[in-house]
Design an enzyme around this catalytic site. Structure first.
Site, PDB file in Angstrom:
ATOM      1  N   ASP A  18       1.154  -0.765  -0.500  1.00  0.00           N
ATOM      2  CA  ASP A  18       0.255  -0.011  -0.427  1.00  0.00           C
ATOM      3  C   ASP A  18       1.016   1.199  -0.032  1.00  0.00           C
ATOM      4  OD1 ASP A  18      -1.850   1.514   0.693  1.00  0.00           O
ATOM      5  OD2 ASP A  18      -2.899   1.028   2.218  1.00  0.00           O
ATOM      6  N   HIS A  35       3.034   2.909  -8.853  1.00  0.00           N
ATOM      7  CA  HIS A  35       3.047   1.798  -9.069  1.00  0.00           C
ATOM      8  C   HIS A  35       4.171   1.130 -10.122  1.00  0.00           C
ATOM      9  CE1 HIS A  35      -1.309   1.744  -8.826  1.00  0.00           C
ATOM     10  NE2 HIS A  35      -1.692   2.342  -9.032  1.00  0.00           N
ATOM     11  N   LEU A 129      12.008 -20.673  -3.676  1.00  0.00           N
ATOM     12  CA  LEU A 129      10.621 -19.982  -2.935  1.00  0.00           C
ATOM     13  C   LEU A 129       9.606 -19.749  -3.810  1.00  0.00           C
ATOM     14  CD1 LEU A 129      10.917 -16.971  -1.009  1.00  0.00           C
ATOM     15  CD2 LEU A 129       9.679 -16.913  -3.197  1.00  0.00           C
TER      16      LEU A 129
END
Length: 238
Positions: A18, A35, A129
Site C-alpha cells: 500500500d 505503481h 521460494l
C-alpha cells in the site's frame, strides 16, 4: 529464539503493498509512477525473502475491490503486471522461484492470462521460494467458495455436515497447499486487512508499517523479520 539458538524465520510472509499513489502524490508525479516504483519494491522484497530463507511470499497485487478504480488506473496496473512478467520471468527462474496465483485472475483479460499461465508453467518446478500473487482476490469470496464446495459435497453424501470443521474449510481454500501464514505486513500506515487472507491470518503476527510501498527495501524487510523474531506466538494459549 529457536531451540538451536538461531533467529526464527517465518515460513510464510504476506504483504499488503500500500502507498504507491501517496508516494507519487508526494513527489508531484502521476499515480502510474508510483505503481512503477512499487514494481521495483516487489523485486527487492522478493530478493530479500529469498536471501532470508522465507519459503512463501504472498503479495496482494490487485483486490476484487480494485475494479472500482478509474479505467485509466486499472489499465496502468494491468500494463505494469504484463511488463513485470516479461522483465522478471528470467529472474524468477534464476532464483528458483515458483509462481502461484490466487484469486480469479481470468478477469484481467486473455492476453495477460496467457502470459500468467505460461509463467506458472515455466516456474512450476522451482523450489527455492514460492511467490504467491493475489490477483483479483477477495478473502470473503474465497471463504464463500469454500463453503459452497463443502455444501455440494455434503448434499451429494460425500461428507456429513457434522464432519465439516476448520480443517475441511482450510482444505478448500486456494492456499491449501501452502504453509500456515506466519507474518502479515501492511505498508503505508493503514491498519486494516482489506479483505486479504482473513482466514489465514487468524494466528499470524500482524505488522503495520508507516513505510510507503515504493520505499520498501531489503532493510525494511530485515527489520520486519527481526520484529517477528521478538514476538511470542501462543496461538491462543498462555
Amino acid at each position: 529464539m529457536s531451540k538451536d539458538g538461531a533467529t526464527p524465520v517465518p515460513r510464510h510472509v504476506a504483504i499488503i503493498m500500500d502507498g504507491n499513489g501517496r508516494w507519487a502524490q508526494q513527489r508531484g508525479l502521476p499515480r502510474v509512477a508510483g505503481h512503477r516504483a512499487g514494481a521495483d519494491a516487489v523485486r527487492r522484497a522478493l530478493q530479500a525473502a529469498v536471501d532470508h530463507g522465507v519459503e512463501v511470499l504472498t503479495l496482494y497485487a490487485f483486490s476484487s475491490e480494485n475494479w472500482r478504480r478509474s479505467e485509466e488506473e486499472i489499465g496502468d496496473l494491468t500494463a505494469l503486471m504484463r511488463f513485470y512478467l516479461e522483465r522478471e520471468l528470467n529472474r524468477l527462474m534464476a532464483e528458483g522461484v515458483r509462481l502461484k496465483l490466487i484469486g480469479d485472475y481470468s478477469a484481467v483479460g486473455p492476453e495477460l492470462v496467457g502470459k500468467l499461465e505460461k509463467a506458472l508453467e515455466r516456474t512450476a518446478g522451482n523450489t527455492r521460494l514460492t511467490l504467491v500473487v493475489a490477483l483479483n482476490y477477495g478473502s470473503r469470496a474465497e471463504i464463500a467458495a469454500a463453503a459452497r464446495a463443502l455444501a455440494v459435497r455434503s448434499a451429494s453424501g460425500e461428507i456429513e455436515p457434522d464432519d465439516i470443521d476448520e480443517q475441511s474449510i482450510a482444505g478448500e481454500l486456494q492456499t491449501r497447499d501452502l504453509p500456515e501464514l506466519d507474518l502479515l505486513i501492511r505498508t503505508s500506515g493503514e491498519v486494516r486487512l482489506s479483505n486479504f487472507l482473513l482466514w489465514q491470518a487468524a494466528y499470524a503476527e500482524l505488522l503495520f508499517l508507516d513505510t510507503l510501498w515504493p520505499d520498501f527495501d531489503e532493510q525494511v524487510f530485515a527489520d520486519a523479520l527481526e520484529q517477528y523474531a521478538g514476538r511470542q506466538r501462543r496461538f491462543g494459549g498462555r
